[in-house]
Scaffold this motif. Structure first.
Motif, PDB file in Angstrom:
ATOM      1  N   GLN A 193       0.992  -1.296   0.061  1.00 10.70           N
ATOM      2  CA  GLN A 193      -0.031   0.051  -0.009  1.00 10.70           C
ATOM      3  C   GLN A 193       1.048   1.252   0.095  1.00 10.70           C
ATOM      4  O   GLN A 193       1.909   1.056   0.511  1.00 10.70           O
ATOM      5  CB  GLN A 193      -0.846  -0.052   1.353  1.00 10.70           C
ATOM      6  N   GLY A 194       0.466   2.181  -0.409  1.00 12.15           N
ATOM      7  CA  GLY A 194       0.988   3.367  -0.765  1.00 12.15           C
ATOM      8  C   GLY A 194       2.051   3.512  -1.916  1.00 12.15           C
ATOM      9  O   GLY A 194       3.079   4.481  -1.862  1.00 12.15           O
ATOM     10  N   ILE A 217       2.098   3.753  -5.893  1.00 11.92           N
ATOM     11  CA  ILE A 217       1.058   4.142  -6.858  1.00 11.92           C
ATOM     12  C   ILE A 217       2.005   4.572  -8.040  1.00 11.92           C
ATOM     13  O   ILE A 217       3.107   4.977  -7.984  1.00 11.92           O
ATOM     14  CB  ILE A 217       0.321   5.383  -6.413  1.00 11.92           C
ATOM     15  N   GLU A 262      -7.331   9.237  -9.247  1.00 14.02           N
ATOM     16  CA  GLU A 262      -7.341   8.794  -8.135  1.00 14.02           C
ATOM     17  C   GLU A 262      -5.733   8.824  -7.310  1.00 14.02           C
ATOM     18  O   GLU A 262      -5.477   8.926  -6.398  1.00 14.02           O
ATOM     19  CB  GLU A 262      -7.657   7.267  -7.987  1.00 14.02           C
ATOM     20  N   ASP A 263      -4.923   8.402  -8.148  1.00 12.96           N
ATOM     21  CA  ASP A 263      -3.406   8.662  -7.946  1.00 12.96           C
ATOM     22  C   ASP A 263      -3.338  10.316  -7.532  1.00 12.96           C
ATOM     23  O   ASP A 263      -2.468  10.347  -6.495  1.00 12.96           O
ATOM     24  CB  ASP A 263      -2.480   8.307  -9.302  1.00 12.96           C
ATOM     25  N   GLN A 309      -5.384  12.391  -6.208  1.00 11.60           N
ATOM     26  CA  GLN A 309      -5.925  12.624  -4.938  1.00 11.60           C
ATOM     27  C   GLN A 309      -4.812  12.041  -3.882  1.00 11.60           C
ATOM     28  O   GLN A 309      -4.703  12.529  -2.875  1.00 11.60           O
ATOM     29  CB  GLN A 309      -7.263  11.957  -4.715  1.00 11.60           C
ATOM     30  N   ASP A 310      -4.250  10.731  -4.064  1.00  8.96           N
ATOM     31  CA  ASP A 310      -3.275  10.210  -3.103  1.00  8.96           C
ATOM     32  C   ASP A 310      -2.153  11.373  -2.941  1.00  8.96           C
ATOM     33  O   ASP A 310      -1.767  11.410  -1.625  1.00  8.96           O
ATOM     34  CB  ASP A 310      -2.773   9.078  -3.714  1.00  8.96           C
ATOM     35  N   HIS A 314       2.374  -1.492   4.458  1.00 13.45           N
ATOM     36  CA  HIS A 314       2.426  -0.243   3.999  1.00 13.45           C
ATOM     37  C   HIS A 314       3.668   0.033   3.751  1.00 13.45           C
ATOM     38  O   HIS A 314       4.613  -0.126   4.266  1.00 13.45           O
ATOM     39  CB  HIS A 314       1.726   0.904   4.884  1.00 13.45           C
ATOM     40  N   LEU A 367       4.764   7.669   0.735  1.00 14.34           N
ATOM     41  CA  LEU A 367       4.434   7.427  -0.455  1.00 14.34           C
ATOM     42  C   LEU A 367       5.264   7.141  -1.515  1.00 14.34           C
ATOM     43  O   LEU A 367       6.324   8.062  -1.506  1.00 14.34           O
ATOM     44  CB  LEU A 367       3.209   8.562  -0.916  1.00 14.34           C
TER      45      LEU A 367
END
Lengths: 812, 111
Positions: A123-124, A126, A132-133, A135-136, A217, A233
């Protein structure tokens, strides 16, 4: 009955097709639009301004619900197509609905490429592709650390967007410079500088190894050199691949993308494709301009007229505020091309044009891209530029002006730029002195002390005078380094130090180089200056070294090489001699000679045998003698108190200690030392670059001897009591020479310029300065005091051999 | 007729550097410029047959390591006041591989 058109994918290309259809022939088709994303068409290339907060999502929507309703397009958003049946001419939606079509248009776009590193599914981690990307990424703020893999267009836009939101961003790029497909090194240097100014950390030539996680993550990115980059991220922006899965399953012809002809028709006459999913004439497409051209042609085809898609020259602009760059056309891969380069260090401007057959075929610009459309037009229209060639680089507004100003680099320096390193005098203080009435070099020296010590900054001080006084000051003519620059060696060294220039592209840009990448005269000098001044930051560039230093052997007139193993202080052993003899036999060395520096020279070794003969000598405990370098050569000794009736000190032992301390260091020219055990001076220390003569009460250190083109006796620097102090003084004077002398000046030439008194004041009289010099010498030696032979024999042996052998091929 | 043969990966040649190819009649030097163009020339300076592959590459020229003659990679012509020329051979890069025209290389063997 109205024909049915089904469109798969609501992206920028298919959106443009819809606009053409509804403009030109509303009602010609009954249109159904499927989109896997739960929304209609938005301007994907404007995601970066959304990320950085300069625009909102609503502002980049190109077609809203009302538009689709007006155009009477049936929208099925958030629904994928499971299958295409070309025989029955139907598509099957995910929910099982089967819909018939007369014409099918595929616009499935592309998928971001995810590097299959261990941990890439945490997770995290991308890509940077859709809302969506984005917004992350928008969720990242001042408390977050982000790593972006990929220093191309998309990666840098992502990085800049998040940095604008306050996140701590690091860009990891595998290549040596950013955006290597669009930019050359000089423009990439300016871009990097601008990004670093925005607080972004940039790591080039960095290989990602593994994504590290905690509780599922992402926690950090691990590089193959062991560095861990912590992050909340991780964005992979390393490229896209056409999304062809559906087309392939349907049996359409697919290569890298879905094959289409000039009318955008696939291998099935009723199926068209547009956008990033297609392959046309071997090319795939990632920029928006050709997508719009394709859309226009596809609409024409659907409406029965005949358009034709033609690939055109493309240009690139980066959408990062404050980074003005432009690149277009081609700047590689053919013969008969010439460069025109313009640099303005004051404004941070770089322009390069590639000319072929009197037309511009490529352009790179940074800093001032106002004229980019004009240049792009010249490329696209293949305009003959022979008439305007002289002033072409200055752009459309400029015809018949003056040539480049050689003083531009100095004029561009800020007031706090240090000009005189000895006395710590900045440009502003010199300007003040001039304003106060000092109108020549002597007066500036007298009132500000600038250039009053070692004098190597004289050229720069004169340029400040010229810039400040204009025509009232006549510049004395000084020889520049080479045709690539108007600066002298001394100017260049000061610029490198005071402006902290730590790479070649930085020097080329900030000092206004007139060529794209220097020449055989300036590059070796620059390489030395950079590694001498920034041993930790700068990485030695073998391609900027003369062959002897690149291959660690001396080239001979027939292209063979000589090999000289080091014999510390001129001492050897029977075992070493046997190993040398064995090597000479094994590699059929035609000549074995004893040198003037107390070494054994194996002459006539073939280039491709070098790694092997080195490995053999290494195995016997010997290392490179650096008999080829602008660096420490040998420390010649006599036998001293070990055997000699007259010896006053252990001259052999001191020679070995000195050589073990100094070996591997690069200097402006070759550096030869000797230590004699008594004033009879059997080691001939008084004609060396640095000589030590032992006396009863200690050690006399003298410098600046020569026994080559010039013959000179050394000048006494000082006498000290102990070996330790001798070694410190020798290190300090070597470092002072490394930091200040002009490339290819031996110590005696440098000493004649700066004066022995200045050297004594630094190395002998000022204990703190001596200690600082010794420390800087040791820092540099932590990088360079190692055996290049061992490194090359084990890691680079392949590069010494032919890259291919066609001797059989050619004989056929 | 051209007959392109795959010689090596572009990355096997350093930027602003060269590697040598052995042929039946001496060596051919393959150069790679800072802009990733490739050029193939006889590996012998027209002056004293110095190995051009060992020279410093700058722009689209190489400086011979023996006596600093500057040779154009595009034409093989000596630059400046020096006079002389070395043979050049068609070379190109495709998909990260360096290709040479074997027909040309063979013609060289015959000549």
């Amino acid at each position: 009955m109205t024909k049915k058109l089904i469109i798969i994918g609501a992206g920028m290309a298919s959106g443009r097709v819809l606009e053409h259809l509804t403009d030109q022939a509303p009602g010609a088709y009954d249109i159904t639009l499927f989109n896997a994303e739960p929304r209609g068409n938005y301007n994907r290339i404007m995601l970066s301004p959304v990320l950085s907060g300069e625009k909102t999502y609503d502002e980049i929507v190109t077609h809203d619900h009302a538009w689709y309703a007006d155009a009477r397009v049936t929208c099925r958003f958030g629904e994928r197509i499971a299958q295409i049946d070309r025989t029955a001419k139907t598509v099957t939606a995910e929910n099982g609905d089967v819909l018939a079509y007369d014409k099918l248009l595929i616009g499935t776009g592309s998928n971001p490429f995810m590097i299959p590193l261990p941990g890439h599914d945490l997770q995290g981690v991308i890509a940077y592709r859709d809302l969506e990307d984005t917004q992350d990424m928008m969720a990242m703020g001042p408390d977050n650390k982000v790593v972006v893999i990929g220093g191309g267009l998309l990666g840098l836009e992502a990085a800049a967007g998040m940095a604008a939101r306050g996140a701590d961003v690091t860009v990891v790029h595998i290549m040596g410079h950013l955006m290597e497909r669009q930019l050359d090194e000089a423009a990439a240097y300016l871009l990097r500088k601008a990004l670093v100014d925005k607080g972004i950390t940039v790591r080039c030539s960095a290989n990602s190894k593994e994504v590290l996680g905690r509780d599922g993550h992402v926690r950090a990115l691990l590089l193959d050199d062991g560095t861990e980059l912590p992050c909340d991220l991780l964005v992979m922006a390393v490229g896209i691949r056409p999304n062809t899965a559906l087309a392939q399953d349907a049996g359409l012809a697919v290569g890298r993308g879905i094959h289409v002809d000039d009318q955008m028709i696939t291998s099935d006459p009723d199926v068209l494709a547009v956008g990033e999913c297609i392959e046309h004439d071997g090319a795939i497409f990632g920029l928006v301009a050709p997508l719009y051209d394709q859309a226009k042609v596809a609409a024409q085809t659907l409406l029965g007229s005949s358009g034709r898609f033609v690939q055109k020259e493309l240009s690139t602009k980066l959408k990062v505020t404050g980074c003005d760059l432009f690149s277009a056309g081609d700047f590689a891969d053919a013969e008969g091309r010439e460069d025109i380069v313009f640099r303005d260090p004051a404004r941070g401007v770089y322009r390069r044009l590639v000319i072929e057959n009197n037309t511009v075929i490529g352009a790179v610009m940074y800093g001032d891209t106002a004229d980019s459309n004009w240049f792009f037009g010249l490329i696209r229209d293949k305009t003959d530029i022979s008439e305007m060639r002289e002033t072409l680089i200055f752009g459309p507004a400029f015809q018949g002006g003056s040539p480049q100003d050689p003083l531009a680099a100095v004029a561009a320096l800020p007031r706090d730029a240090e000009i005189c390193g000895c006395n710590g005098i900045c440009k502003g203080q010199i300007e003040d002195a001039i304003a106060a009435g000092a109108t020549d070099l002597g007066a500036v020296r007298a009132t500000s002390k600038a250039s009053g010590s070692c004098g190597t900054c004289t050229g720069l001080v004169e340029q400040v005078l010229a810039v400040t006084l204009g025509d009232d000051f006549v510049m004395p003519a000084a020889a520049s380094v080479c045709g690539c620059t108007d600066m002298t060696h001394e100017d260049l060294r000061r610029m490198i130090k005071s402006q902290r220039l730590t790479s070649m592209p930085a020097v080329w840009q900030e000092c206004g180089w007139k060529t794209s990448c220097g020449c055989h005269i300036c590059r070796p000098a620059l390489n030395f200056y950079l590694l001498a001044d920034w041993p930790l930051e700068y990485r030695d560039d073998p391609q900027s070294r003369f062959i002897n230093e690149r291959k660690h052997a001396n080239i001979q007139k027939d292209g063979t090489f000589s090999v000289v193993p080091r014999m510390w202080g001129g001492i050897t052993t029977p075992d070493e001699l046997r190993a040398i003899a064995d090597a000479a036999d094994k590699y059929a060395v035609p000549t074995v000679k004893v040198t003037g520096g107390q070494r054994i020279d194996l002459l006539g070794v073939r280039g491709e045998d070098l790694p092997d003969i080195w490995a053999d000598l290494n195995a016997a405990g010997m290392v490179s003698g650096h008999a080829y370098s602008k660096g420490l050569r040998t420390v010649k000794t006599c036998v001293g108190t070990d055997h000699c009736r007259f010896g006053t000190q252990d001259s052999t032992g001191l020679g070995i200690k000195l050589e073990k301390t100094l070996w591997g260091s690069w200097t402006p020219h070759k550096l030869k030392l000797a230590v004699s055990g008594c004033p009879r001076n059997c080691a001939e220390a008084t004609c060396k670059d640095i000589g030590v003569v032992c006396v009863d009460s200690g050690f006399q250190i003298s410098i600046g001897g020569a026994a080559g083109m010039d013959v000179r006796e050394t000048t006494l620097l000082c006498q000290v009591a102990t070996e330790e102090e001798t070694i410190d003084v020798v290190k300090a004077v070597t470092q002072l020479y490394r930091e200040n002398a002009k490339y290819l000046d031996r110590i005696y030439k440098w000493m004649n310029k700066v004066g022995i008194d200045w050297i004594i004041s630094r190395v002998v009289e000022d204990a703190a300065e001596r200690a600082a010099l010794v420390e800087r010498f040791e820092v540099s030696q932590s990088i360079y005091r190692k055996d290049p032979w061992a490194e090359h024999a084990t890691e680079r042996a392949e590069t010494y051999r032919p890259v291919a052998d066609l001797s059989l091929e050619a004989a056929e | 007729m051209t007959h392109w043969i795959d010689i090596a990966a572009l990355d096997a040649i350093p930027q602003r550097g060269a590697r040598v190819i052995k042929t039946g009649l001496g060596c051919v030097a393959v150069f790679r410029t800072g802009a990733d163009e490739v050029f193939a020339l006889d590996n012998a300076c027209p002056h004293k047959a110095g190995p051009l592959a060992e020279g410093i590459v700058h722009g689209k020229a190489v400086t011979c390591p023996l006596h600093n003659w500057v040779i154009s990679l595009e034409t093989g012509q000596a630059q400046g006041a020096d006079e002389g020329q070395v043979a050049t051979y068609p070379a190109r890069v495709e998909a990260g591989r360096v290709l040479l025209d074997a027909t040309f290389l063979r013609a060289r063997a015959v000549a």
